[in-house]
Structure formats: C-alpha cells, structure tokens
Design an enzyme around this catalytic site. Structure first.
Site, short mmCIF file in Angstrom:
data_model
loop_
_atom_site.label_atom_id
_atom_site.label_comp_id
_atom_site.label_asym_id
_atom_site.label_seq_id
_atom_site.Cartn_x
_atom_site.Cartn_y
_atom_site.Cartn_z
N ARG A 126 29.35 32.94 9.83
CA ARG A 126 29.89 33.90 10.80
C ARG A 126 30.39 35.19 10.13
NH1 ARG A 126 31.76 32.87 16.30
NH2 ARG A 126 32.54 34.87 16.97
N ARG A 185 31.27 38.44 21.98
CA ARG A 185 31.55 37.86 20.66
C ARG A 185 32.93 38.29 20.19
NH1 ARG A 185 27.78 33.97 19.56
NH2 ARG A 185 25.77 34.79 20.20
N ILE A 186 33.58 37.38 19.51
CA ILE A 186 34.84 37.69 18.86
C ILE A 186 34.51 38.24 17.47
CG2 ILE A 186 37.00 36.69 18.01
CD1 ILE A 186 36.55 36.67 21.09
N ASN A 228 38.00 47.08 24.67
CA ASN A 228 37.22 46.07 25.39
C ASN A 228 37.52 46.18 26.88
OD1 ASN A 228 35.68 43.58 25.79
ND2 ASN A 228 37.65 42.56 26.09
N THR A 229 36.54 45.83 27.69
CA THR A 229 36.77 45.74 29.13
C THR A 229 36.60 44.29 29.57
OG1 THR A 229 36.10 46.54 31.30
CG2 THR A 229 34.37 46.45 29.63
N HIS A 230 37.48 43.88 30.49
CA HIS A 230 37.48 42.47 30.90
C HIS A 230 37.70 42.37 32.41
CE1 HIS A 230 37.96 38.17 30.53
NE2 HIS A 230 39.05 38.24 31.27
N ASP A 276 41.75 42.96 19.61
CA ASP A 276 42.06 42.43 18.28
C ASP A 276 41.18 41.21 18.03
OD1 ASP A 276 43.27 40.40 19.73
OD2 ASP A 276 45.30 41.19 19.46
N GLY A 321 41.66 38.19 18.81
CA GLY A 321 41.79 37.13 19.80
C GLY A 321 40.73 37.25 20.90
N ASP A 340 40.03 38.45 24.24
CA ASP A 340 40.52 39.38 25.25
C ASP A 340 42.03 39.63 25.12
OD1 ASP A 340 37.94 39.67 26.45
OD2 ASP A 340 38.22 37.70 27.36
C1 GAR Z 1 31.90 42.85 32.60
O1 GAR Z 1 32.49 42.46 33.82
C2 GAR Z 1 32.86 42.67 31.44
O2 GAR Z 1 34.19 42.90 31.78
C3 GAR Z 1 32.65 41.23 31.10
O3 GAR Z 1 31.27 41.07 31.14
C4 GAR Z 1 30.75 41.90 32.19
C5 GAR Z 1 29.57 42.66 31.63
O4 GAR Z 1 28.89 43.30 32.67
N1 GAR Z 1 33.24 40.90 29.82
C6 GAR Z 1 33.94 39.80 29.59
O5 GAR Z 1 34.03 38.88 30.39
C7 GAR Z 1 34.63 39.74 28.24
N2 GAR Z 1 35.47 38.62 28.15
P1 GAR Z 1 27.78 44.41 32.34
O6 GAR Z 1 26.91 43.86 31.22
O7 GAR Z 1 27.01 44.54 33.63
O8 GAR Z 1 28.49 45.68 31.95
#
Ligand code: GAR
Length: 193
Positions: free
Chosen positions: A64, A90-91, A106-108, A140, A142, A144
C-alpha cells in the site's frame, strides 16, 4: 489556483467543476484528473473535455505504501495548489497528507462527523435521520475526517431510497464544492492586510 482532482467513479462532482470553469464562473486551472483504477467514467469524461489525466492503479501495487508514494509523486508532478478528492474512495497515508498539508480537500455525502465511509447515504437512511446533507472538508489520514470547510443540509423524504437521496444530495454537493473552490481561490488572491 491549480487543482488536481482525484476520482474513483462517475465524476459528476468533477463535471460540475469542469462546467463552472468552462462557464467562466470558477477561476481555477484543472491541471489534471487522476484515478485509483482504470476505466472510470470520471477520467473518460475528463479526457473528452481535453484535460490531462492519469491513473495510479491500486491493483498494480502489492504494498500500500508504494501505491501511496506513486500517487503522491504523480500528483506532485502537476504542482497543484489544491488537491480535490471528489468521489475518490481511497485513504491516503501520512506522506501524502504531509506533502499536501492544508491543500487536500474531500467531499462527502453526509453531515460529518456523522456517517463517514463509503456508504454515508445508506448509513444515514438506515439510522433513520430526518436531515442529512454533504460536507466539504480538509482531509487527513482518517476516513472522511479533518477540519470542516462547508456543509449543507438535505431533508430525508419519507420512503426515500438511497439512490434518490444521494441524487438530491449530489445536486447540493456539486454547488457546495464549486462554491468552496471559488472561496479558496478568492482567499488565495486576497491581498494580505
Ligand atoms: C459523492 O457523493 C461523494 O461525496 C462520495 O462519492 C460520490 C461521488 O460521486 N464520496 C464519498 O462517499 C467519500 N466517502 P461522483 O463520482 O458522481 O462525483
């Protein structure tokens, strides 16, 4: 502001960035789009848009830390001011985080710190929350975790499915991500008082 966007799948959030840049609404340069596996639609649509793309395939590495090192070096080669994890599942390790300290976001699709992980929408639904949403945060090592930059709520409807709810969250998420990039780009340009 030069950005590198990392994806693992569809890349609809990435597309929102591409569209905002093309429309002249977002003053960033997308230096490259990268993925952790071959064959993602995110990379395909980026190449179609004429963007530089790369893949550092997780499956090509038995260790990894070597994958992490290769990803870090590849992203670094584009000299980004900001790295955006946009559906990048990926982390990354301390080496990556240290290299891009305060430059990795990051977006979650949930209101962190609730429901981190790969199934944030499913987990929120299963818990029975009435309000969920999305979060953009500095990442970071972790899952999310890291300081929150922006959040927005989305109401859970009765009889919501994971797909329907995720789609409604993504509508908000795309706007929030683009707005966050605008704010970060503006902050870089602002004169120091
Ligand atoms: C998004 O909703 C993003 O927040 C999520 O994957 C989706 C990607 O959508 N990420 C996570 O869950 C990270 N833990 P996309 O490929 O259509 O932009």
């Amino acid at each position: 502001m030069r950005i590198v966007v990392l994806v693992s799948g569809t890349g609809s959030n990435l597309q929102a960035i591409i569209d905002a840049v093309a429309a002249g609404e977002l003053d960033v340069q997308i230096a490259a789009v990268g993925a952790d596996r071959k064959g993602t639609y995110g990379v395909e649509r980026s190449a179609a848009a004429g963007l530089e793309t790369f893949v550092v395939d997780f499956k090509d590495y038995t260790v990894r830390s070597e994958w992490n090192a290769a990803l870090t070096a590849k992203v670094l080669s584009y000299a980004p001011d900001l790295v955006v994890s946009s559906g990048f599942m990926r982390i990354v390790d301390e080496h990556f985080i240290a290299t891009f300290e305060n430059r990795y976001i990051n977006t979650h699709p949930a209101l962190l710190p609730a429901f981190p992980g790969a199934h944030g929408v499913r987990d929120a639904l299963a818990y029975g929350v009435k309000v969920t949403g999305c979060t953009v945060h500095y990442a970071d090592t972790g899952v999310d975790t890291g300081p929150i930059i922006a959040q927005e709520a989305v109401t859970v409807e009765p009889d919501d499915t994971e797909e329907a709810l995720h789609e409604r969250i993504k509508v908000v998420e795309r706007r929030l991500l683009v707005q966050t990039l605008k704010d970060l780009a503006a902050a870089r340009k602002a004169p120091v008082a």
